[in-house]
Design a protein around this motif. Structure first.
Motif, mmCIF file in Angstrom:
data_model
loop_
_atom_site.group_PDB
_atom_site.id
_atom_site.type_symbol
_atom_site.label_atom_id
_atom_site.label_comp_id
_atom_site.label_asym_id
_atom_site.label_seq_id
_atom_site.Cartn_x
_atom_site.Cartn_y
_atom_site.Cartn_z
ATOM 1 N N ARG A 73 0.782 -1.224 0.191
ATOM 2 C CA ARG A 73 -0.067 -0.040 0.073
ATOM 3 C C ARG A 73 0.965 1.171 -0.085
ATOM 4 O O ARG A 73 0.728 2.072 -0.660
ATOM 5 N N SER A 74 1.954 1.279 0.769
ATOM 6 C CA SER A 74 2.842 2.451 0.956
ATOM 7 C C SER A 74 3.234 2.855 -0.509
ATOM 8 O O SER A 74 3.423 4.290 -0.608
ATOM 9 N N THR A 75 3.739 1.838 -0.953
ATOM 10 C CA THR A 75 4.593 2.207 -2.221
ATOM 11 C C THR A 75 3.388 2.639 -3.295
ATOM 12 O O THR A 75 4.054 3.589 -4.140
ATOM 13 N N ALA A 76 2.302 2.229 -3.233
ATOM 14 C CA ALA A 76 1.073 2.607 -4.134
ATOM 15 C C ALA A 76 1.069 4.044 -4.100
ATOM 16 O O ALA A 76 0.997 4.856 -4.765
ATOM 17 N N ILE A 77 0.856 4.275 -2.673
ATOM 18 C CA ILE A 77 0.548 5.672 -2.265
ATOM 19 C C ILE A 77 1.652 6.618 -2.758
ATOM 20 O O ILE A 77 1.475 7.759 -3.187
ATOM 21 N N ILE A 78 2.682 6.363 -2.599
ATOM 22 C CA ILE A 78 4.146 7.296 -2.847
ATOM 23 C C ILE A 78 3.970 7.184 -4.443
ATOM 24 O O ILE A 78 4.360 8.501 -4.828
#
Lengths: 314, 315
Positions: B3-8
């Motif tokens: 999730r964090s990579t997608a958000i960034i």
């Protein structure tokens, strides 16, 4: 006939320089499994140091010895600080890491010696011409050929006749087994790396009077050295020797004669446009052909038990 | 992908899009040029990532396919062949020729493994490089400037134009999505499986070679497209586009971002271009910092930026 003799000797001399460069590369590649792009940087540093020290001491021989020592020192420090941690990484990560070193060394050379090319005069007692089969030939180039052959012979003796060479071959063919039998591979690796760095530096030093010493000269020749290593078989000194002399001759004779041959087949403008490109391509075509027929190279070293580990993909 | 990579990655995309109004209202055309280069590099990275990252094949000649795409645009522009001198035909040609050259090179290269594969792709890349050098008609060694840009759907893709930048972003978005879909499909599962254990894949009855060749062709097509964008972005084509140092640069983009991850190429291109920009603003000798930084990435973050973000070693 005179031209042919000259080109053949040129090719041999180029091949010998390539051998010095690829011998270290093939050992580091074959034994430690390290794809070291920074090997070309040591060649460049050797050449720069040679210009520097020869200028300081006013003696080519002293300059050569000091440059050899200085580059080997840089190589050993690099191995200790950076490369040692890369041995167990896959080949792509090694390429990335050592490319970082290439950028560092190139830029450092630019800072220290400036962006302009430098030149080095050959020693006075080698500045004349000598006769080779009736053809006048620069004495310095001939001396490079002789020195290279001498080093090749010494290296052959070291690898095949001494105890150190035996351990080295053992580690190349099966590292875990050599370790299990009590060989300190870490020390061995450092020594091999220092040896390779020295050979690469020597190639750079000997080449310095033949060309303009410039930033980026390492990358130009590194690719050729990789071609030699891959054609000869990774880790094989014998392969590096035959590969280097073969590539040296092929490249030199290709550049000298291929455009002329093409002119006999095609119209002059076509031949003039295609000739130089085709002769530059020649060694890569050769490499691709060799790899397709014998992916292990022409003189693969024998591997046991962990066959293919060193050359395997990530 | 976590999730964090997608958000960034989402934030990065938004920032790239936000550059358009910023350029329009704040009169910062430089931003478009800088980000445009970033986007094009990321597109090429997406292409290479299919082979280098997802399939685990150390390919080192992908700059050649970018070059094929760039020269497709360059040659059709300069020759002014009526039905080929429009944008659709030029971009189509770049994609087709990129795929075609990749298919030929892949069909030969994929017969080898490991370091041999690395060297043989490099050899083919060099052959195309010297091929480009021999094009005397198009400037030989020096390359040639392009007098006009491609025109796509009535929009002129001029150097530094918003239209070209918007197209580059769109292509990046689509290429990233396509690569993600491909890698989620059974086809992608075969590629990933073969990267982990080729022999087991063969034993299941799958002809790995065909799948890899298809991936290689797709990656060549995407790189060809990136090349077509690049030719317009620089208004210039030269053999330097095909040099082996460029191939290394592309590989760095993929590895820096995180090989085999969806957003890795985007992260890698962003890090590469922005670091270069910031560091070269600090000092003329920015490579003294950039070089050791690359080494550091390998030593402390082998999973690249995506790996760091997701907290897993392999991203």
């Amino acid at each position: 006939m005179g031209l042919l003799v000259e080109q053949v000797v040129n090719g041999l001399q180029f091949g010998v320089l390539l051998f010095l460069l690829s011998a270290g590369l093939t050992l580091v590649f074959g034994i430690m499994g390290l794809v070291n792009l920074a090997h070309g940087s040591l060649y460049m540093l050797g050449a720069y140091f040679a210009v520097w020290f020869a200028g300081m001491t006013n003696s080519f021989v002293l300059g050569l010895l000091l440059a050899l020592a200085a580059t080997a020192a840089v190589g050993v420090v690099t191995e200790l600080v950076a490369l040692r941690t890369l041995y167990r990484r896959n080949s792509l990560e090694q390429v990335l890491g050592t490319f970082g070193l290439v950028l560092l060394f190139d830029e450092a050379a630019k800072v220290v010696w400036g962006p302009a090319g430098l030149s080095l005069a050959p020693p006075e007692w080698l500045s004349g011409q000598v006769s080779v089969l009736g053809v006048p030939y620069p004495a310095y180039r001939l001396a490079v050929l002789a020195a290279g052959m001498l080093v090749a012979a010494g290296l052959y003796w070291l690898v095949s006749r001494t105890r150190a060479g035996m351990l080295l071959r053992a580690a190349a063919s099966n590292r875990s087994m050599a370790e299990a039998l009590g060989v300190n591979t870490r020390v061995l690796f450092s020594l091999v790396f220092a040896l390779g760095a020295g050979l690469s530096a020597l190639a750079g030093i000997l080449a310095a009077p033949l060309l303009t010493v410039h930033v980026g000269m390492g990358e130009e020749v590194l690719l050729l050295a990789f071609v030699v290593v891959v054609i000869g078989g990774v880790g094989s000194i014998r392969g590096a020797l035959f590969g280097a002399v073969g590539i040296g001759l092929l490249d030199t004779l290709g550049r000298a004669y291929l455009p002329g041959l093409l002119r006999g087949v095609f119209s002059t403008p076509v031949a003039d446009a295609v000739g130089p490109a085709l002769s530059s391509m020649l060694i890569y075509v050769t490499m691709a052909a060799v790899l397709l027929v014998r992916p292990e190279g022409l003189f693969p070293i024998q591997r046991r038990a962990e066959a293919g580990r060193v050359v395997s993909a990530p | 992908m976590t999730r964090s990579t997608a958000i960034i990655a989402g934030f990065l995309f938004v920032a790239l899009i936000a550059a358009i109004p910023a350029a329009l209202f704040l009169h910062e055309p430089y931003l478009i040029s800088l980000f445009g280069r970033l986007a094009i590099l990321a597109v090429a990275g997406v292409g290479l990532n299919l082979v280098l990252g997802h399939s685990g094949l150390p390919a080192f000649g992908h700059a050649a396919f970018v070059g094929v795409g760039a020269y497709s645009v360059g040659i059709t522009t300069l020759e002014g062949i009526p039905f080929l001198a429009n944008g659709w035909a030029q971009f189509g040609l770049a994609i087709v020729l990129g795929a075609l050259s990749a298919t030929i090179i892949g069909a030969l290269s994929l017969r080898t493994r490991g370091v041999a594969f690395l060297m043989i792709t490099l050899a083919f890349g060099q052959m195309l490089f010297y091929g480009a050098v021999s094009l005397e008609r198009y400037g030989g060694d020096d390359g040639t400037t392009l007098p006009t840009s491609s025109t796509l759907a009535g929009l002129s893709l001029e150097r530094g134009s918003i239209a070209l930048y918007a197209l580059s972003l769109l292509v990046l978005l689509l290429a990233t999505y396509a690569a993600w879909r491909v890698m989620r499909s059974p086809f992608g599962a075969v590629l990933r499986g073969a990267a982990v254990n080729e022999r087991r894949m063969q034993a299941v009855g799958i002809q790995v070679f065909r799948f890899r060749l298809a991936a290689f062709a797709l990656s060549g097509a995407i790189c060809g497209l990136a090349g077509a964008l690049l030719a317009n972005h620089a208004a210039y084509v030269s053999p330097a586009n095909l040099s082996w140092m460029r191939s290394v640069e592309l590989a760095i983009v993929v590895l820096l971002g995180g090989a085999g991850t969806t957003f890795g190429p985007l992260f890698g291109a962003a890090a590469f271009v922005l670091l270069e920009e910031v560091l070269s603003g600090l000092t003329e000798h920015w490579r003294l910092i950039f070089g050791p930084l690359l080494l550091l990435v390998v030593l402390v973050a082998p999973g690249g930026i995506a790996g760091l973000l997701s907290g897993k070693r392999d991203g």
